[in-house]
Motif scaffolding. Structure first.
Motif, PDB file in Angstrom:
ATOM      1  N   CYS A  15       0.865  -1.177   0.000  1.00 55.38           N
ATOM      2  CA  CYS A  15       0.000   0.000   0.000  1.00 55.38           C
ATOM      3  C   CYS A  15       0.904   1.230   0.000  1.00 55.38           C
ATOM      4  O   CYS A  15       1.681   1.424   0.942  1.00 55.38           O
ATOM      5  N   ASP A  16       0.808   2.029  -1.042  1.00 54.22           N
ATOM      6  CA  ASP A  16       1.627   3.243  -1.163  1.00 54.22           C
ATOM      7  C   ASP A  16       3.107   2.948  -0.960  1.00 54.22           C
ATOM      8  O   ASP A  16       3.811   3.685  -0.265  1.00 54.22           O
ATOM      9  N   GLY A  17       3.575   1.842  -1.522  1.00 54.86           N
ATOM     10  CA  GLY A  17       4.985   1.481  -1.421  1.00 54.86           C
ATOM     11  C   GLY A  17       5.380   0.830  -0.114  1.00 54.86           C
ATOM     12  O   GLY A  17       6.522   0.426   0.064  1.00 54.86           O
ATOM     13  N   ARG A  18       4.466   0.717   0.807  1.00 52.62           N
ATOM     14  CA  ARG A  18       4.729   0.113   2.109  1.00 52.62           C
ATOM     15  C   ARG A  18       4.325  -1.363   2.076  1.00 52.62           C
ATOM     16  O   ARG A  18       3.190  -1.694   1.743  1.00 52.62           O
ATOM     17  N   VAL A  19       5.251  -2.243   2.410  1.00 56.12           N
ATOM     18  CA  VAL A  19       4.965  -3.673   2.442  1.00 56.12           C
ATOM     19  C   VAL A  19       4.276  -3.993   3.760  1.00 56.12           C
ATOM     20  O   VAL A  19       4.793  -3.692   4.837  1.00 56.12           O
ATOM     21  N   ILE A  20       3.096  -4.583   3.658  1.00 54.10           N
ATOM     22  CA  ILE A  20       2.305  -4.926   4.833  1.00 54.10           C
ATOM     23  C   ILE A  20       2.253  -6.451   4.919  1.00 54.10           C
ATOM     24  O   ILE A  20       1.623  -7.105   4.095  1.00 54.10           O
ATOM     25  N   VAL A  43      -8.802  -7.757   6.864  1.00 51.42           N
ATOM     26  CA  VAL A  43      -7.519  -7.141   6.518  1.00 51.42           C
ATOM     27  C   VAL A  43      -6.767  -6.729   7.781  1.00 51.42           C
ATOM     28  O   VAL A  43      -5.594  -7.068   7.961  1.00 51.42           O
ATOM     29  N   CYS A  44      -7.427  -6.016   8.676  1.00 47.38           N
ATOM     30  CA  CYS A  44      -6.735  -5.515   9.879  1.00 47.38           C
ATOM     31  C   CYS A  44      -6.367  -6.640  10.845  1.00 47.38           C
ATOM     32  O   CYS A  44      -5.330  -6.568  11.503  1.00 47.38           O
ATOM     33  N   SER A  45      -7.179  -7.659  10.937  1.00 48.09           N
ATOM     34  CA  SER A  45      -6.904  -8.756  11.876  1.00 48.09           C
ATOM     35  C   SER A  45      -5.802  -9.686  11.401  1.00 48.09           C
ATOM     36  O   SER A  45      -5.265 -10.451  12.200  1.00 48.09           O
ATOM     37  N   ARG A  48       0.337  -8.437  10.298  1.00 50.39           N
ATOM     38  CA  ARG A  48       1.306  -8.906  11.291  1.00 50.39           C
ATOM     39  C   ARG A  48       1.744  -7.813  12.256  1.00 50.39           C
ATOM     40  O   ARG A  48       1.825  -8.030  13.463  1.00 50.39           O
ATOM     41  N   ASP A  49       2.020  -6.632  11.743  1.00 46.73           N
ATOM     42  CA  ASP A  49       2.579  -5.556  12.566  1.00 46.73           C
ATOM     43  C   ASP A  49       1.506  -4.548  12.958  1.00 46.73           C
ATOM     44  O   ASP A  49       0.794  -4.017  12.104  1.00 46.73           O
ATOM     45  N   THR A  54      -2.621   0.037  12.445  1.00 45.01           N
ATOM     46  CA  THR A  54      -2.968   1.397  12.861  1.00 45.01           C
ATOM     47  C   THR A  54      -2.991   2.327  11.650  1.00 45.01           C
ATOM     48  O   THR A  54      -3.900   3.154  11.504  1.00 45.01           O
ATOM     49  N   MET A  55      -2.012   2.198  10.755  1.00 44.17           N
ATOM     50  CA  MET A  55      -1.958   3.020   9.546  1.00 44.17           C
ATOM     51  C   MET A  55      -3.201   2.800   8.686  1.00 44.17           C
ATOM     52  O   MET A  55      -3.787   3.746   8.165  1.00 44.17           O
TER      53      MET A  55
END
Length: 186
Positions: A15-20, A43-45, A48-49, A54-55
């Motif tokens: 998401c926006d270049g951020r690996v989730i 998705v939120c559950s 991992r981090d 929160t983001m």
């Protein structure tokens, strides 16, 4: 897309270049998240981090951020397909029907020595789908309706595919026009 053992379960999304990074929960929790009203829970559950989770929540609450429920639907679709081995809407339909008849599903499978809740998600989902189709096997109309219910994408997916189909068709028309112009100038 086929899930395990034929494919690799999703480990992350971007998401926006951020690996989730994500983790696949145990089957009972995964089914519960699959059947949640909104993709936000799934998705939120499964993130991992905590910082990433929160983001995501902040982005959803920030009306100026482009992240929206439709984007999370796409993420949830991809995660579920990698974890269940079938489209999210197919897994949802199978598990809704299984839980609606849980005493019968669990009873029949237990009599056969099958502990469906200890299976990987794709195998459990396939087992329940096969059982539901077996129960309907005597009535071809019921089998066709059940198969239709399992395989028909929701309106949001059908609309997106229709738009994509129109874009492909428009591109084909443009290509035909280019070829016509090119043939005139030979």
């Amino acid at each position: 897309m086929l899930g395990p053992p034929w494919g690799t379960p999703a480990a992350a999304w971007v998401c926006d270049g951020r690996v989730i990074h994500v983790t696949e929960p145990a089957l009972p929790q995964l089914v519960s998240l699959l059947l949640a009203y909104s993709p936000v829970a799934l998705v939120c559950s499964t993130v991992r981090d905590r910082d990433d989770s929160t983001m995501i929540v902040k982005a959803l609450l920030d009306r100026t951020d482009p992240m929206c429920s439709a984007f999370l639907d796409d993420v949830a679709d991809a995660l579920c397909e990698s974890w269940f081995g079938c489209p999210r809407w197919t897994a949802q339909e199978i598990w809704w029907r299984a839980l609606g008849n849980w005493a019968m599903v669990d009873g029949e499978l237990s009599m056969r020595g099958v502990d469906v809740m200890s299976m990987p998600a794709p195998r459990a989902t396939n087992t329940i789908r096969a059982l539901l189709l077996k129960w309907a096997a005597g009535d071809e109309t019921r089998v066709e309706k059940l198969t239709h219910d399992f395989d028909t994408p929701p309106a949001r997916v059908a609309a997106k595919e229709a738009v994509r189909g129109v874009a492909v068709e428009e591109a084909a028309h443009d290509w035909n026009a280019v070829m016509a112009l090119a043939s005139k100038h030979r």
